[in-house]
Design an enzyme around this catalytic site. Structure first.
Site, short mmCIF file in Angstrom:
data_model
loop_
_atom_site.label_atom_id
_atom_site.label_comp_id
_atom_site.label_asym_id
_atom_site.label_seq_id
_atom_site.Cartn_x
_atom_site.Cartn_y
_atom_site.Cartn_z
N GLU A 197 13.72 1.27 -20.66
CA GLU A 197 14.74 1.74 -19.73
C GLU A 197 14.13 2.01 -18.37
O GLU A 197 12.94 2.35 -18.29
CB GLU A 197 15.35 3.06 -20.23
CG GLU A 197 16.11 2.90 -21.51
CD GLU A 197 16.48 4.25 -22.12
OE1 GLU A 197 16.46 5.26 -21.42
OE2 GLU A 197 16.77 4.25 -23.33
N LYS A 220 13.25 4.27 -15.38
CA LYS A 220 13.07 5.72 -15.25
C LYS A 220 13.67 6.12 -13.91
O LYS A 220 13.09 5.88 -12.85
CB LYS A 220 11.58 6.07 -15.32
CG LYS A 220 11.33 7.57 -15.36
CD LYS A 220 9.87 7.85 -15.71
CE LYS A 220 9.59 9.32 -15.85
NZ LYS A 220 9.85 10.11 -14.66
N ASP A 280 14.83 8.11 -10.78
CA ASP A 280 14.17 9.19 -10.05
C ASP A 280 15.22 10.17 -9.53
O ASP A 280 15.69 10.06 -8.40
CB ASP A 280 13.35 8.61 -8.90
CG ASP A 280 12.30 9.58 -8.43
OD1 ASP A 280 12.14 10.64 -9.06
OD2 ASP A 280 11.63 9.27 -7.43
N TYR A 293 21.13 8.80 -20.82
CA TYR A 293 20.14 8.04 -21.57
C TYR A 293 19.79 8.58 -22.95
O TYR A 293 18.99 7.97 -23.66
CB TYR A 293 18.87 7.83 -20.75
CG TYR A 293 18.23 9.10 -20.22
CD1 TYR A 293 17.76 10.08 -21.06
CD2 TYR A 293 18.10 9.28 -18.84
CE1 TYR A 293 17.18 11.23 -20.57
CE2 TYR A 293 17.52 10.44 -18.34
CZ TYR A 293 17.06 11.40 -19.21
OH TYR A 293 16.51 12.53 -18.72
N LYS A 318 4.34 4.83 -15.26
CA LYS A 318 4.56 5.23 -13.86
C LYS A 318 4.10 4.12 -12.93
O LYS A 318 2.99 3.59 -13.09
CB LYS A 318 3.77 6.51 -13.55
CG LYS A 318 4.27 7.75 -14.29
CD LYS A 318 5.35 8.46 -13.47
CE LYS A 318 5.88 9.71 -14.14
NZ LYS A 318 5.11 10.89 -13.94
N CYS A 362 -21.08 8.82 23.32
CA CYS A 362 -20.10 9.81 22.87
C CYS A 362 -18.93 9.87 23.84
O CYS A 362 -19.12 10.05 25.04
CB CYS A 362 -20.77 11.18 22.77
SG CYS A 362 -19.60 12.50 22.40
N CYS A 395 -19.18 13.50 25.65
CA CYS A 395 -20.27 13.96 26.53
C CYS A 395 -21.11 12.81 27.07
O CYS A 395 -22.07 13.02 27.82
CB CYS A 395 -21.18 14.94 25.79
SG CYS A 395 -22.20 14.12 24.54
N CYS A 443 -23.34 11.84 17.48
CA CYS A 443 -23.77 12.23 18.82
C CYS A 443 -24.82 13.33 18.60
O CYS A 443 -24.55 14.32 17.94
CB CYS A 443 -22.57 12.78 19.59
SG CYS A 443 -23.04 13.69 21.06
N CYS A 478 -23.07 18.87 23.39
CA CYS A 478 -21.82 18.11 23.45
C CYS A 478 -20.63 19.07 23.31
O CYS A 478 -20.53 19.80 22.31
CB CYS A 478 -21.79 17.08 22.32
SG CYS A 478 -20.20 16.29 22.10
S1 IVH Z 1 13.88 10.08 -21.89
C1 IVH Z 1 12.02 13.24 -24.67
N1 IVH Z 1 14.83 8.19 -20.30
O1 IVH Z 1 11.91 11.30 -16.81
C2 IVH Z 1 12.28 12.20 -23.66
N2 IVH Z 1 13.87 10.12 -19.31
O2 IVH Z 1 9.38 12.99 -18.41
C3 IVH Z 1 13.30 12.57 -22.68
N3 IVH Z 1 13.96 10.13 -16.87
O3 IVH Z 1 12.49 14.59 -17.01
C4 IVH Z 1 13.37 11.70 -21.51
N4 IVH Z 1 14.97 8.21 -16.63
O4 IVH Z 1 14.52 13.32 -16.40
C5 IVH Z 1 14.22 9.39 -20.38
N5 IVH Z 1 15.75 6.47 -19.02
C6 IVH Z 1 15.14 7.66 -19.11
C7 IVH Z 1 14.79 8.41 -17.95
C8 IVH Z 1 14.16 9.63 -18.10
C9 IVH Z 1 14.47 9.26 -16.00
C10 IVH Z 1 13.26 11.40 -16.51
C11 IVH Z 1 13.75 12.58 -17.27
C12 IVH Z 1 12.53 13.38 -17.67
C13 IVH Z 1 11.40 12.51 -17.23
C14 IVH Z 1 10.47 12.20 -18.38
#
Ligand code: IVH
Length: 674
Positions: free
Chosen positions: A113, A115, A117, A222, A310, A404, A407, A422, A427
């Site tokens: 999935e 992640k 932000d 999710y 990440k 320099c 100076c 220098c 200086c």
């Molecule tokens: S699962 C126990 N799925 O990422 C697992 N987290 O450290 C629960 N996040 O604070 C998280 N997209 O807010 C999961 N598709 C996704 C996510 C997601 C963003 C964030 C979530 C959590 C952090 C994971």
């Protein structure tokens, strides 16, 4: 219209409007024009105004936001909202996969999935009705932000089945909405948000829901935190159920049968993530089968069956206009790239240190070059490389000067050093930098004497040596620009107070080559008085633990200079303490000199995963830092764990340095290794 007709009409309007909203905000599939939607909404508002007793909590009219709250209630999560372990490379992902297969065998599948932000939230529905929405908080207890979440169109107020369920997901602000919001804020003279995550978090932490209602937030769901009569077999099934109930799920989710496919998915999004209409900061990989998940279980902080990949640090392209040179107190010339301002990882970058001449040559940097910038450790701006193909011939070679810039003294490169220096002890730049060092926090710690004031005093020739600081006169200071009575009095009081410092501060402040705060303390403890140190022979110095030959020789030659004897005599006459006062004297500097926390004000926020807050606090304090609760201009560093909220936002607004937990731990480790 009578009450009965109104009731029927209201029910029909609500159903239609909720369906339009679902199509538009959840399925991204508008079925009516904005005007048509608005017309029906106005009709509903009219009827609800005439018959307020007919307003229900699943009416789309609640999305405009209710009354402001005095504060957010605390909510205990039914099951903890955990975080995830991190992967930073393909190898980390393969290791994760191997660990899993070692335990459960090869018959498995993963879901991958995006992640998102944003901000993690938990939504509770009782018999299909939205009753409560909370932030993650510290994972155990969050804040009740139901009112704000109700304004998010992607969150259904009523589900398609009358189930009791807790759904978790990420609330976020789409990039477009973020840009528009910042434009409006700029016009209104308001501070801009650093990134969509901060904007989303800031909006959901408003006590007035009408603000959140205007912020165009969305949410991807999710996972399921709780489900009455739960008989789900896989995470994938859970996602399908969530979708069926009316939540917005992310359509890029994929099911993979092999780690190679997972890596392919990850690499695809490393390339394509900029094209998405929302920010993502990684990929979440989850083992699909619930039974297998249960077999693997959890560590204290995160599930063993999931991991977050990440993304590598964000890189951006800009133009390098100039290279500026600065001279340090030891005469070292440091080149700095002056860049066309560009936003990297949430803040605007205008300068990046180039460290030394060799680096400029190695990277083949020319003035006017198109360069790639990133933030090392997500903090320190760095030129990654030059885009040579973008050159059009107008770029100019950069040559380090032979003299320099301050100076005009000759610059030399000492044997075995990369730095150009220098060597002129007179200086002005070096003297000025030496004065700045003398008053700095780890040295004499004179409040109110920052770089600017020192530069001003120096330019007016009020100070030439550190002894001159103790000769400053009130009347003279008052003649300076931006110096009112109050600041002059405060400044003089701070200077006076510094006379009482224990010897180690003075020794460090004098800027003797190779003598850092730790060695200064060793010397102060050993000799007790500066006179004894002045008389010490090189052999005597070498005999001290922790003082090597190089340092001993440097200390010895320093005190051999007639000007130094003269300076110390003047300091004595001016009433500056020249003796060690013991641990209770002035602030103890026995903490390691290399400690990045020394005399720094640090704020811990968000959930830490590898340490408890208290462990981090104690450790930072042991290393000379001060841990406080709130972020202000005086804060030097913010450690932001998972879901760090308003404190992180504030730190970003104030430009305070922010580290994540990994950086904190890396800093601890570095001190131990030193
Ligand atoms: S699962 C126990 N799925 O990422 C697992 N987290 O450290 C629960 N996040 O604070 C998280 N997209 O807010 C999961 N598709 C996704 C996510 C997601 C963003 C964030 C979530 C959590 C952090 C994971």
């Amino acid at each position: 219209m009578d009450r009965h007709d109104a009731e029927l009409k209201i029910a029909a309007l609500k159903e239609r409007l909720n369906e339009y909203g679902h199509q538009y905000y959840v399925l991204d599939n508008p079925v009516v024009s904005d005007a048509e939607y608005d017309l029906e909404l106005q009709e509903l508002i009219k009827l609800e105004t005439a018959f307020p007793e007919l307003i229900t909590d699943d009416s789309p009219t609640v999305r405009v936001g209710g009354e402001p709250l005095p504060y957010f209630e605390k909510v205990e999560h039914r099951t903890p909202m955990l975080s995830l372990g991190n992967a930073f490379s393909d190898q980390d992902l393969r290791d994760f996969d191997k660990r899993i297969r070692n335990q459960i065998g090869d018959d498995l599948a993963y879901t991958c999935e995006l992640k998102i932000d944003g901000l993690a939230v938990a939504l509770t529905y009782e018999n299909g009705r939205f009753v409560r929405g909370a932030t993650r908080g510290d994972g155990t207890t969050g804040e009740d932000i139901t009112q704000n979440l109700k304004t998010i169109q992607a969150i259904p107020l009523k589900l398609n089945q009358d189930v009791t369920i807790e759904v978790r997901g990420e609330a976020y602000m789409p990039k477009q909405s973020f840009l528009k919001l910042n434009e409006q804020r700029e016009v209104a003279g308001e501070e801009k948000f650093a990134n969509p995550r901060n904007a989303a978090a800031g909006s959901l932490r408003q006590l007035n829901p009408q603000i959140a209602a205007k912020r165009n937030l969305s949410m991807f769901s999710y996972s399921i935190g709780y489900l009455e009569n739960d008989d789900l077999d896989s995470h994938y099934e859970a996602l399908q159920l969530i979708k069926k109930l009316g939540f917005k799920t992310n359509q890029e989710t994929a099911r993979c049968n092999h780690i190679d496919e997972v890596i392919e998915y990850v690499n695809k999004w490393v390339e394509k993530r900029q094209d998405l209409p929302y920010d993502i900061d990684g990929i979440v990989i989850k083992l699909d089968s619930i039974e297998q998940q249960e077999q693997l279980g959890f560590t204290a902080k995160s599930p063993r069956w999931a991991i977050a990949y990440k993304f590598p640090a964000e890189e951006v392209v800009t133009t390098l206009r100039e290279i500026e040179l600065s001279i340090g107190r030891t005469g070292v010339i440091t080149p700095t790239a002056i860049l066309d301002p560009v936003v990297v990882a949430g803040t605007t970058v205008k300068r990046a240190s180039l460290h030394n001449e060799d680096l400029i040559r190695e990277k083949d940097i020319k003035l006017g070059d198109t360069v790639v910038i990133k933030k090392a450790g997500d903090i320190i701006p760095e030129v990654v490389n030059v885009l040579v193909d973008k050159r059009d011939g107008s770029e100019r070679d950069f040559a380090m000067p032979t003299h320099c810039p301050e100076c005009d003294g000759g610059l030399v490169r000492l044997e075995g050093e990369v730095a150009l220096r220098c060597l002129n002890p007179l200086c002005p730049a070096q003297i000025r930098e030496g004065l700045i060092h003398f008053v700095s926090r780890n040295a004499m710690n004179i409040d109110g004497l920052g770089e600017k004031v020192i530069a001003q005093l120096f330019a007016h020739q009020f100070i030439q040596t550190v002894a001159d600081l103790y000769r400053l006169e009130r009347d003279e200071l008052l003649k300076l620009e931006r110096m009112g009575e109050k600041s002059v009095d405060n400044l003089l009081a701070a200077i006076e107070a510094s006379k009482e410092n224990s010897l180690e501060r003075l020794l460090f402040g004098l800027g003797i080559r190779f003598v850092g705060a730790k060695a200064a303390k060793t010397l102060a403890v050993h000799f007790g008085k500066i006179e004894a140190l002045q008389e010490a022979s090189e052999e005597e110095l070498i005999a001290i633990d922790e003082i090597g030959e190089k340092m001993a020789s440097s200390i010895f030659s320093y005190f051999e200079q007639a000007e130094v004897t003269e300076l110390i005599g003047q300091l004595r006459e001016l009433g500056v303490n020249l003796a060690y006062k013991g641990a209770t004297g002035s602030q103890d500097l026995s903490t390691l000199e290399s400690s990045p926390f020394l005399n720094k004000t640090v704020v811990l926020t968000g959930k830490l995963e590898q340490l408890t807050r208290n462990e981090a606090k104690v450790r930072i304090e042991e290393l000379g830092g001060k841990v406080t609760g709130s972020v202000s201009k005086k804060t030097d560093l913010v450690i932001a764990g998972e879901d760090a909220g308003s404190k992180r936002t504030k730190a970003e607004e104030l430009g305070v340095q922010i580290w994540d937990e990994n950086q904190l731990i890396a800093a601890f480790a570095e001190i131990i290794n030193n």
